[in-house]
Enzyme design. Structure first.
Site, PDB file in Angstrom:
ATOM      1  N   ASP A  99     -25.317 -15.894 -11.374  1.00 12.87           N
ATOM      2  CA  ASP A  99     -25.377 -16.109  -9.927  1.00 12.87           C
ATOM      3  C   ASP A  99     -24.456 -15.166  -9.160  1.00 12.87           C
ATOM      4  O   ASP A  99     -23.605 -15.606  -8.370  1.00 12.87           O
ATOM      5  CB  ASP A  99     -25.026 -17.561  -9.600  1.00 12.87           C
ATOM      6  CG  ASP A  99     -25.726 -18.561 -10.505  1.00 12.87           C
ATOM      7  OD1 ASP A  99     -26.873 -18.300 -10.894  1.00 12.87           O
ATOM      8  OD2 ASP A  99     -25.110 -19.600 -10.831  1.00 12.87           O
ATOM      9  N   GLU A 133     -34.727 -21.967  -5.593  1.00 14.59           N
ATOM     10  CA  GLU A 133     -33.282 -22.067  -5.437  1.00 14.59           C
ATOM     11  C   GLU A 133     -32.730 -20.647  -5.375  1.00 14.59           C
ATOM     12  O   GLU A 133     -33.466 -19.666  -5.430  1.00 14.59           O
ATOM     13  CB  GLU A 133     -32.648 -22.863  -6.572  1.00 14.59           C
ATOM     14  CG  GLU A 133     -32.731 -22.233  -7.937  1.00 14.59           C
ATOM     15  CD  GLU A 133     -31.933 -23.013  -8.981  1.00 14.59           C
ATOM     16  OE1 GLU A 133     -31.442 -24.106  -8.675  1.00 14.59           O
ATOM     17  OE2 GLU A 133     -31.788 -22.503 -10.111  1.00 14.59           O
TER      18      GLU A 133
END
Length: 330
Positions: free
Chosen positions: A42, A203
């Site tokens: 991420d 997401e």
């Protein structure tokens, strides 16, 4: 969702950070993926005033690891955003996921998600600040939880400024939402109402303005099942920040339609949760994301690829991670 590994990687990090290196091939500098061959999920990236790019990642290295580079290829670890004493506490047993780094009003502002795996109504989003990109960061506390904002699994936040206003977008497989923030970016603006901009397939939101369009990048599929991970990076676009975002056929992301940007190949699976787009000295655009390496399937390694703009849409060569490619120019 962002699965916490909490493996003992701190010692490995300092040894492995520059393994990718730039190489010479046919008179051109090249690089190989992964650019960092240990788990940095991420990623979020910013170019600081000192000339370095700083990259932040989910805490598979505890307390949110920070790396820096001058050429986007050779990275060194410079520490963590927090320590065990200074880390956020609003979810005491939670992990720190999906950092989003920004420079707002003269300070570095780091948004983070905090959650326990499966705690989709108690997780939330917080914010911390620092005078320098390497920290130390001071936690400013929780901005909201899922159960207070009314959005299940409130993680994976992204900050953007538009027309003089500040906004936060977030969400994970229960809709992508956006809301206006205060002028300092540290809280939700009083009276602001959330608005859904994409459906339940997504997401890892990132919104990039290019020309007249806003591009909503996101991830679909499973992030954290090792070689069985199906994570894929997708994109839609809109002429307005709050949408409607659509695919090339005009079908809305609110109904889970999108274009695929990066999918698996023979070397990597689970290709998702991309960083901000950054440019090199020649104006070429680059994007980071994580993937699971078939050669080293422990964790989610850091991968980089060039983004080209073709007929108003972003493209990555082969729609999958490069193995070796021409390096950024600085």
């Amino acid at each position: 969702m962002k699965k916490i590994l909490f493996t003992a990687l701190l010692g490995v990090a300092s040894l492995a950070a520059c393994q990718a290196g730039e190489r010479q091939q046919a008179g051109k500098k090249t690089y190989k993926n992964p650019v960092i061959d240990y788990s940095l999920p991420d990623p979020s990236i910013i170019k600081a005033n000192d000339g370095y790019f700083y990259l932040y990642a989910t805490e598979d290295i505890r307390n949110l690891p920070i790396h820096r580079s001058k050429n986007l290829v050779d990275w060194e670890e410079v520490g963590t955003a927090f320590t065990d004493k200074t880390r956020p506490t609003f979810e005491p047993k939670g992990g720190l996921w999906a950092p989003d780094i920004n420079y707002i009003n003269g300070q570095y502002v780091l948004y983070y998600s905090m959650s326990v795996w499966g705690g989709e109504w108690t997780c939330g989003i917080g914010v911390a600040t620092a005078d320098k990109p390497e920290g130390p960061f001071t936690d400013r506390g929780m901005m909201f939880r899922s159960n207070t904002i009314g959005v299940q699994n409130s993680i994976d936040q992204y900050y953007i400024e538009d027309n003089g206003k500040k906004y936060l977008f977030w969400g994970s497989f229960h809709g992508i939402y956006g809301i206006e923030l205060t002028d300092d970016g540290l809280a939700i603006k009083e009276g602001a109402e959330k608005k859904q901009v994409a459906g339940t397939a997504y997401e890892g939101t990132y919104i990039h303005k290019q020309g007249k369009y806003y591009y909503l990048f996101a991830s679909i599929g499973s992030c954290c099942e090792g070689l069985k991970s199906t994570y894929t990076t997708v994109v839609g676009r809109s002429e307005n920040l709050f949408g409607p975002y659509v695919d090339k056929k005009g079908q809305p992301m609110l109904d889970n339609h999108h274009e695929i940007l990066i999918h698996k190949n023979e070397a990597f699976v689970g290709t998702g949760h991309n960083s901000e787009i950054v440019s090199d000295a020649k104006g070429k655009d680059w994007i980071f994301y994580h993937a699971v390496s078939k050669a080293n399937p422990t964790g989610r390694v850091l991968v980089m690829d060039q983004v080209k703009w073709v007929k108003g849409w972003p493209e990555v060569a082969g729609s999958s991670p490069s193995l070796e490619a021409e390096a950024p120019v600085f």
